[in-house]
Design a protein around this motif. Sequence first.
Motif, PDB file in Angstrom:
ATOM      1  N   LYS A 164     -16.385 -11.296 -26.788  1.00  0.00           N
ATOM      2  CA  LYS A 164     -16.232  -9.851 -26.971  1.00  0.00           C
ATOM      3  C   LYS A 164     -17.553  -9.082 -26.937  1.00  0.00           C
ATOM      4  O   LYS A 164     -17.842  -8.246 -27.782  1.00  0.00           O
ATOM      5  CB  LYS A 164     -15.498  -9.564 -28.288  1.00  0.00           C
ATOM      6  CG  LYS A 164     -14.083 -10.122 -28.333  1.00  0.00           C
ATOM      7  CD  LYS A 164     -13.422  -9.838 -29.665  1.00  0.00           C
ATOM      8  CE  LYS A 164     -12.002 -10.405 -29.697  1.00  0.00           C
ATOM      9  NZ  LYS A 164     -11.350 -10.188 -31.012  1.00  0.00           N
ATOM     10  N   GLY A 165     -18.391  -9.383 -25.944  1.00  0.00           N
ATOM     11  CA  GLY A 165     -19.635  -8.650 -25.781  1.00  0.00           C
ATOM     12  C   GLY A 165     -20.789  -9.173 -26.608  1.00  0.00           C
ATOM     13  O   GLY A 165     -21.899  -8.634 -26.541  1.00  0.00           O
ATOM     14  N   TYR A 166     -20.568 -10.207 -27.393  1.00  0.00           N
ATOM     15  CA  TYR A 166     -21.617 -10.812 -28.205  1.00  0.00           C
ATOM     16  C   TYR A 166     -21.827 -12.262 -27.750  1.00  0.00           C
ATOM     17  O   TYR A 166     -20.934 -12.885 -27.192  1.00  0.00           O
ATOM     18  CB  TYR A 166     -21.244 -10.801 -29.687  1.00  0.00           C
ATOM     19  CG  TYR A 166     -21.216  -9.415 -30.298  1.00  0.00           C
ATOM     20  CD1 TYR A 166     -22.328  -8.906 -30.957  1.00  0.00           C
ATOM     21  CD2 TYR A 166     -20.069  -8.616 -30.205  1.00  0.00           C
ATOM     22  CE1 TYR A 166     -22.304  -7.639 -31.519  1.00  0.00           C
ATOM     23  CE2 TYR A 166     -20.042  -7.352 -30.753  1.00  0.00           C
ATOM     24  CZ  TYR A 166     -21.163  -6.860 -31.414  1.00  0.00           C
ATOM     25  OH  TYR A 166     -21.147  -5.614 -31.953  1.00  0.00           O
ATOM     26  N   THR A 167     -23.010 -12.791 -28.044  1.00  0.00           N
ATOM     27  CA  THR A 167     -23.299 -14.192 -27.754  1.00  0.00           C
ATOM     28  C   THR A 167     -23.876 -14.848 -28.998  1.00  0.00           C
ATOM     29  O   THR A 167     -24.777 -14.298 -29.638  1.00  0.00           O
ATOM     30  CB  THR A 167     -24.297 -14.333 -26.587  1.00  0.00           C
ATOM     31  OG1 THR A 167     -23.745 -13.730 -25.418  1.00  0.00           O
ATOM     32  CG2 THR A 167     -24.597 -15.790 -26.300  1.00  0.00           C
ATOM     33  N   THR A 168     -23.352 -16.020 -29.339  1.00  0.00           N
ATOM     34  CA  THR A 168     -23.873 -16.799 -30.459  1.00  0.00           C
ATOM     35  C   THR A 168     -24.656 -17.980 -29.910  1.00  0.00           C
ATOM     36  O   THR A 168     -24.162 -18.733 -29.074  1.00  0.00           O
ATOM     37  CB  THR A 168     -22.736 -17.312 -31.356  1.00  0.00           C
ATOM     38  OG1 THR A 168     -21.985 -16.195 -31.846  1.00  0.00           O
ATOM     39  CG2 THR A 168     -23.299 -18.081 -32.554  1.00  0.00           C
ATOM     40  N   PHE A 169     -25.895 -18.131 -30.390  1.00  0.00           N
ATOM     41  CA  PHE A 169     -26.731 -19.271 -30.020  1.00  0.00           C
ATOM     42  C   PHE A 169     -26.668 -20.281 -31.159  1.00  0.00           C
ATOM     43  O   PHE A 169     -27.050 -19.982 -32.295  1.00  0.00           O
ATOM     44  CB  PHE A 169     -28.176 -18.832 -29.789  1.00  0.00           C
ATOM     45  CG  PHE A 169     -28.387 -18.116 -28.485  1.00  0.00           C
ATOM     46  CD1 PHE A 169     -28.990 -18.763 -27.414  1.00  0.00           C
ATOM     47  CD2 PHE A 169     -27.972 -16.806 -28.321  1.00  0.00           C
ATOM     48  CE1 PHE A 169     -29.184 -18.109 -26.208  1.00  0.00           C
ATOM     49  CE2 PHE A 169     -28.159 -16.140 -27.117  1.00  0.00           C
ATOM     50  CZ  PHE A 169     -28.759 -16.799 -26.061  1.00  0.00           C
ATOM     51  N   LEU A 170     -26.170 -21.480 -30.870  1.00  0.00           N
ATOM     52  CA  LEU A 170     -26.110 -22.564 -31.835  1.00  0.00           C
ATOM     53  C   LEU A 170     -27.362 -23.416 -31.679  1.00  0.00           C
ATOM     54  O   LEU A 170     -27.651 -23.899 -30.583  1.00  0.00           O
ATOM     55  CB  LEU A 170     -24.865 -23.423 -31.624  1.00  0.00           C
ATOM     56  CG  LEU A 170     -23.489 -22.823 -31.999  1.00  0.00           C
ATOM     57  CD1 LEU A 170     -23.449 -22.428 -33.461  1.00  0.00           C
ATOM     58  CD2 LEU A 170     -23.093 -21.689 -31.091  1.00  0.00           C
ATOM     59  N   LEU A 171     -28.099 -23.612 -32.778  1.00  0.00           N
ATOM     60  CA  LEU A 171     -29.386 -24.307 -32.721  1.00  0.00           C
ATOM     61  C   LEU A 171     -29.291 -25.701 -33.323  1.00  0.00           C
ATOM     62  O   LEU A 171     -28.389 -25.993 -34.115  1.00  0.00           O
ATOM     63  CB  LEU A 171     -30.446 -23.478 -33.443  1.00  0.00           C
ATOM     64  CG  LEU A 171     -30.550 -22.004 -33.005  1.00  0.00           C
ATOM     65  CD1 LEU A 171     -31.657 -21.307 -33.780  1.00  0.00           C
ATOM     66  CD2 LEU A 171     -30.782 -21.894 -31.497  1.00  0.00           C
ATOM     67  N   LYS A 172     -30.249 -26.550 -32.978  1.00  0.00           N
ATOM     68  CA  LYS A 172     -30.181 -27.955 -33.380  1.00  0.00           C
ATOM     69  C   LYS A 172     -30.337 -28.159 -34.886  1.00  0.00           C
ATOM     70  O   LYS A 172     -29.946 -29.210 -35.401  1.00  0.00           O
ATOM     71  CB  LYS A 172     -31.225 -28.774 -32.627  1.00  0.00           C
ATOM     72  CG  LYS A 172     -32.658 -28.528 -33.029  1.00  0.00           C
ATOM     73  CD  LYS A 172     -33.590 -29.461 -32.253  1.00  0.00           C
ATOM     74  CE  LYS A 172     -35.022 -29.318 -32.698  1.00  0.00           C
ATOM     75  NZ  LYS A 172     -35.939 -30.214 -31.948  1.00  0.00           N
ATOM     76  N   ASP A 173     -30.896 -27.166 -35.595  1.00  0.00           N
ATOM     77  CA  ASP A 173     -31.027 -27.297 -37.050  1.00  0.00           C
ATOM     78  C   ASP A 173     -29.761 -26.885 -37.792  1.00  0.00           C
ATOM     79  O   ASP A 173     -29.730 -26.849 -39.020  1.00  0.00           O
ATOM     80  CB  ASP A 173     -32.225 -26.497 -37.568  1.00  0.00           C
ATOM     81  CG  ASP A 173     -32.075 -24.988 -37.352  1.00  0.00           C
ATOM     82  OD1 ASP A 173     -31.031 -24.559 -36.816  1.00  0.00           O
ATOM     83  OD2 ASP A 173     -33.007 -24.254 -37.721  1.00  0.00           O
ATOM     84  N   GLY A 174     -28.702 -26.561 -37.034  1.00  0.00           N
ATOM     85  CA  GLY A 174     -27.428 -26.180 -37.637  1.00  0.00           C
ATOM     86  C   GLY A 174     -27.257 -24.698 -37.833  1.00  0.00           C
ATOM     87  O   GLY A 174     -26.164 -24.234 -38.189  1.00  0.00           O
TER      88      GLY A 174
END
Length: 245
Positions: A166-176
């Motif tokens: 919905k127009g947003y992006t979530t970046f999932l990182l290796k530290d959780g």
Amino acid sequence: MTIYILEDEKNILKHIMALVSDIPYLQVVGYSADVAKAVTEIPQLQPELILADIQLKDGNSFSLFNKINVESSQIIFITAYDQYAIQALNLGAFAYLLKPIETNIFNETVDRCFKKTEEHKFNRQQLELSSNYYKGDTRPRKIALKNFKFTQIVPIEDILYCKSDKGYTTFLLKDGSSVLVSKILKDYEPLLPTDTFIRCHQSYLVNGNYISKYFKDGYLEMLTGDKVPVSDRKRDIVQEFIERL
């Protein structure tokens, strides 16, 4: 967005202030009714947006902008006279609004200006980061992830995957941890190295270094245990990508 107002009519200044106060991303850093004050304050304050009347008590704002450097500012002229439109546009003004100011037109104009300014800052920031190369390599080392509260500088190698919604992006990182940004995945895809990242789905971009398993029935399992879908039309591409890792 920081804003400076040039207006010598008190009632109109009050009206502009009221319009500005209803827009949460605007911050007034100064205002003036005359050129003499503005010629000193604007270079000091470096506002991102200047709302300027043309005819002021001690001159006009065209002469003011010819004296000072306003290249880093957007200018929206607000005036009762339409004969200055061509001159304003030749000066590089973002827009030219006539008095009395219509709220909807004002809001739409300022919103377009804000989006243009944010896009410019985003592109400049990413360009600066992309110039920070690995030795002997042309791949960017870091990426700037910006939301309304902060900008987080993230090493690209720390990104597990990106999820768009919905127009947003979530970046999932290796530290959780995760970072939510108000831009679509398409804006970030060109900034991430194609030999490491694969667009496995319309809404997902995955770092191949963290793929644990590929299930042919349509999903990836990451080293963290997260499951990421693979669209039907991407399955062959994902398979080829994994074989190259």
